[in-house]
Design an enzyme around this catalytic site. Structure first.
Site: not given
Lengths: 598, 248
Positions: A296, A441-443, A448
């Site tokens: 992240r 991406y990555e959440g 977030q």
């Protein structure tokens, strides 16, 4: 074609003058990271990214990756040669443990390298970037044997790594994942299932790819408490560690997507592939989050890196392109028209980028320093916990805010080009397309914001939040009598007050009605982002005013810091007011419309 | 064999140089400095000779301000073994440089001195030749190819008519041209190792050299800005204009 000049002078300013890393020589790798060595490392890294990676960015985007009929995947022309240079230079081992062949430099320095890689060629940077996440998980949760088996070759760059979470029906909600792991007699597992959106899932850069795959054991409890993590090599290893047969894992297809065309985003099919459990059974999500948190921050750096490179090109264009005259009268009367940088609205777009880039770089590097502190045994438990708490808050902000701003700034920079920004040969639209994925991406950034508001803000009884507010309060108190800094401390103090009000409002209204927290999460994340970037500008301004007062051989550098910093404080920070109002408007208007009426 | 490579710290070739407002020279404050590209080629060639087993030790030498240590470290990071810094803050000219280098050669006894044919800041193209004369050594200048044999070097030189190959008995001076090789990137492990390689610090006085410049720079100016040309309508008009200016 776009160009890129690595901003290593600014990075060194932050390292040596804002963060004063020479004060941290007790931390791993810091004693060795003297200014002259850091300068030599960054100089050489900038040669590599400017001369080898950046020239492949546009061509890599145009060509993309290819999956051949035999299932193999190749990267765009030149990527393999560039990757070899990256490996020969030893760059994949910059921050890795010397025990496995790394150079043991601070992770903070790794963030500096990451920015240069992303700015020069984000699609390329993701191949070694994903390896870093995989290496982190193996070094923290792997057995001694697993570390010895995989880390040396990964640190060297001969093997790369991937993260396999997402399945066709589950992305954010990993509790639903179905990939199976059946125990074999020899202690290994047979992995079967389909993973999608796997960045760098297959390619021709490295001789082996070490996939880290989330899957369920037969006796696994339902939901996220039944997920385990497995190491699945693309090529099986013989007992002596040499490469053996191909494992039963293959790339089914590569996605056609909006950007990062130079990176192969793969559908990965696991058909009874041989895998090895890493860490404890059913506790895979914890290991995955080790990778995830590192990733992240890395994605946040992508937002910054793209903002920086697109800004640089927009500045060059704004100085070159002559069109019309300045509103206040000609500035270049000898030319047929003035360069468009004379126009306030063009400057507004450029300064929105720059005033973000310089403080965002400082904030991310400060986070990097805190990560190093939080993992170092030489530091007191109290300081480690404090650092870890602050990093917990910073992670969703760096990911969410930097990538939202990253897209916004690539669009600002593209806009400076007018119509030329929209055609592909200038390369500006590529930055916009590449930036777009970073919000997803990555959440996703919505996740977030929820992580920040739902988990981090109130976690451990609000310990991290209180620590952050206290730090900001102490900082303001320390500088309250410094009149030279009043342009900065004034707006910052207002921002901190608004942040306190926002936190208070969430405490009072988010508990009673969770939708209030959900509806305001994104506003809150950006509000806090502005306060932290304003805090970094104030720290930078404090350094700059001191340098100017004490005499410096480069006054323009420090004066420019103050000019750009004031722009942020006066023109960007006021957004906090709107964000606070939006937050405090609550969820009612958001939830009122019946789903069927949308 | 032992090779000595003198390197100069100069304004980086990417920097757009500006003349100082008082016209005394070029602006050097806060300008990116790096190793003279011709010298970088010399370091690379020395390392290739070492990798080929012809050379045992490479000593990098720089004459300049304290900051020239960074330039020496660059050479060490590429693969040279140790460095010598002759600290000198003021302007220095090729003859003084050659005299200092002669002093170092006397202490180090290298078999080859390999250096750039010129520095990109002053473009003198004199140091190598002067050093050869002071030492009474053979010289192969503008090298585009270097082959080491027992006791001699075959140096291919770029001359006006094409390529000329000369055989030099050692010890000898070789100055490098751009096409000799493409310098490598320093690897990260070598950058780290370079930090621990020794650099001796000396001064011009240690070699009994008076480095006072023999030339005085009167004035440095930017080249005159090019004026816009004109378009001619026909060949006749062009010929007329050329005649008018007395050019044909």
């Amino acid at each position: 074609m776009p160009t890129y000049r690595a901003p290593i002078k600014d990075q060194q300013f932050i390292l040596n003058e804002v963060l004063n890393i020479s004060n941290y020589s007790h931390l791993h790798g810091y004693a060795e990271a003297t200014p002259d060595l850091v300068s030599a490392i960054l100089e050489e890294a900038s040669k590599l990214v400017e001369n080898e990676l950046q020239p492949l960015n546009l061509s890599g985007d145009h060509e993309g990756c290819t999956r051949h009929d035999d299932g193999t995947v190749t990267t765009p022309k030149g990527f393999k040669e560039a990757y070899n240079k990256f490996v020969e230079g030893g760059w994949s081992g910059l921050t890795a443990d010397p025990e496995y062949g790394g150079q043991g430099m601070p992770h903070l320095l790794g963030l500096c390298l990451e920015e240069l890689l992303v700015s020069s060629n984000m699609a390329f940077a993701m191949y070694p970037g994903l390896s870093l996440g995989a290496m982190a998980a193996i070094s923290i949760d792997g057995s001694e044997e697993q570390k010895q088996t995989y880390l040396p070759r990964m640190v060297e760059g001969a093997w790369t790594g991937t993260m396999n979470l997402t399945e066709p029906h589950c992305g954010t909600d990993l509790g639903m994942l179905r990939t199976k792991a059946e125990p074999n007699d020899d202690g290994s597992y047979s992995i079967t299932g389909t993973k999608i959106f796997i960045s760098a899932g297959d390619h021709d850069l490295s001789e082996n790819i070490i996939h880290l795959v989330l899957a369920r054991l037969p006796d696994a409890p339902k939901g996220v408490k039944g997920i385990s993590l497995f190491i699945v090599p693309k090529i099986n290893l013989n007992d002596d560690g040499s490469l053996g047969d191909k494992n039963n894992v293959s790339c089914g297809s590569i996605e056609e997507k909006m950007g990062i065309h130079g990176n192969a985003t793969c559908v990965m099919n696991y058909d009874g592939a041989k895998g090895f459990l890493i860490g404890e059974a059913h506790k895979g999500l914890k290991s995955m989050f080790i990778m995830m948190n590192a990733a992240r921050l890395g994605v946040g750096i992508q937002g910054l890196g793209l903002s920086e490179v697109s800004y640089q090109n927009a500045v060059d264009y704004a100085n070159d392109r002559i069109q019309g005259r300045a509103l206040s009268g000609p500035k270049a009367p000898e030319k047929a028209a003035d360069p468009i940088i004379v126009h306030a609205d063009v400057r507004r777009m450029l300064l929105n980028c720059r005033s973000f880039n310089e403080s965002a770089r400082a904030l991310a590097m400060w986070a990097g320093l805190l990560i190093d502190i939080s993992r170092d045994e030489s530091v007191s438990d109290e300081e480690r916990q404090w650092s870890d708490d602050i990093v917990g808050l910073l992670t969703p902000i760096i990911k969410g805010v930097y990538t939202d701003r990253g897209l916004e700034n690539t669009v600002n920079a593209q806009q400076v080009f007018g119509g030329h920004g929209y055609v592909s040969e200038w390369g500006m639209e590529q930055f916009v397309r590449d930036a777009r994925i970073t919000q997803i991406y990555e959440g996703t950034n919505g996740i977030q914001a929820l992580d920040l508001v739902g988990r981090k803000l109130g976690g451990n009884g609000g310990r991290a939040t209180q620590a952050m507010l206290k730090m900001l309060g102490d900082f303001l108190a320390e500088h309250k009598d410094n009149e030279k800094l009043a342009d900065f401390t004034g707006p910052l103090a207002d921002g901190v007050k608004d942040l306190q009000n926002a936190v208070m409002w969430l405490m009072q209204n988010g508990m009673a009605n969770p939708d209030n927290a959900g509806a305001g999460a994104t506003s809150f994340m950006h509000l806090m982002g502005h306060v932290l970037l304003g805090y970094m500008w104030t720290r930078i301004a404090a350094v700059a005013t001191d340098a100017l007062a004490n005499g410096t051989d480069d006054p323009a550098f420090y004066e420019n810091k103050l000019i750009v910093g004031r722009y942020y404080m006066n023109r960007r920070m006021p957004e906090i007011k709107a964000l606070l109002a939006e937050l405090q408007a609550g969820a009612d208007d958001v939830m009122a419309l019946d789903a069927a009426s949308f | 064999m032992k090779v000595m490579v003198p390197v100069k710290r100069v304004v980086d070739y990417n920097v757009k140089v500006r003349v100082k407002s008082d016209n005394t020279g070029v602006e050097l404050a806060n300008v990116k400095m790096s190793m003279n590209p011709f010298d970088e080629i010399a370091v690379e060639e020395a390392i290739r000779l070492k990798e080929a087993g012809k050379v045992e030790e490479i000593v990098v030498v720089s004459i300049g301000p304290k900051a020239a240590t960074e330039t020496i470290r660059t050479g060490l990071a590429m693969g040279a073994d140790r460095g010598i810094l002759v600290e000198h803050d003021d302007e220095i000219h090729p003859l003084a440089v050659a005299k200092i280098l002669k002093g170092i050669v006397g202490e180090e006894n290298p078999d080859i001195v390999l250096l750039g044919k010129q520095a990109i800041d002053d473009d003198c193209n004199q140091t190598g030749q002067m050093l050869a004369q002071l030492l009474g050594w053979a010289q192969g200048t503008f090298a585009s190819k270097v082959e080491a044999e027992d006791g001699s070097l075959n140096v291919t030189r770029e001359v006006d008519g094409g390529l000329e190959t000369v055989k030099l008995n050692l010890p000898a001076i070789v100055t490098t041209d751009l096409r000799l090789n493409e310098p490598r990137y320093a690897s990260l492990p070598n950058i780290m190792k370079a930090k621990r390689k020794p650099i001796d610090e000396k001064t011009a006085a240690d070699y009994g050299v008076d480095a006072t410049p023999r030339l005085k720079t009167l004035k440095v100016e930017e080249p005159a800005a090019r004026e816009a040309g004109i378009k001619v309508e026909s060949v006749d008009e062009l010929v007329g204009k050329l005649k008018e200016k007395g050019l044909i």
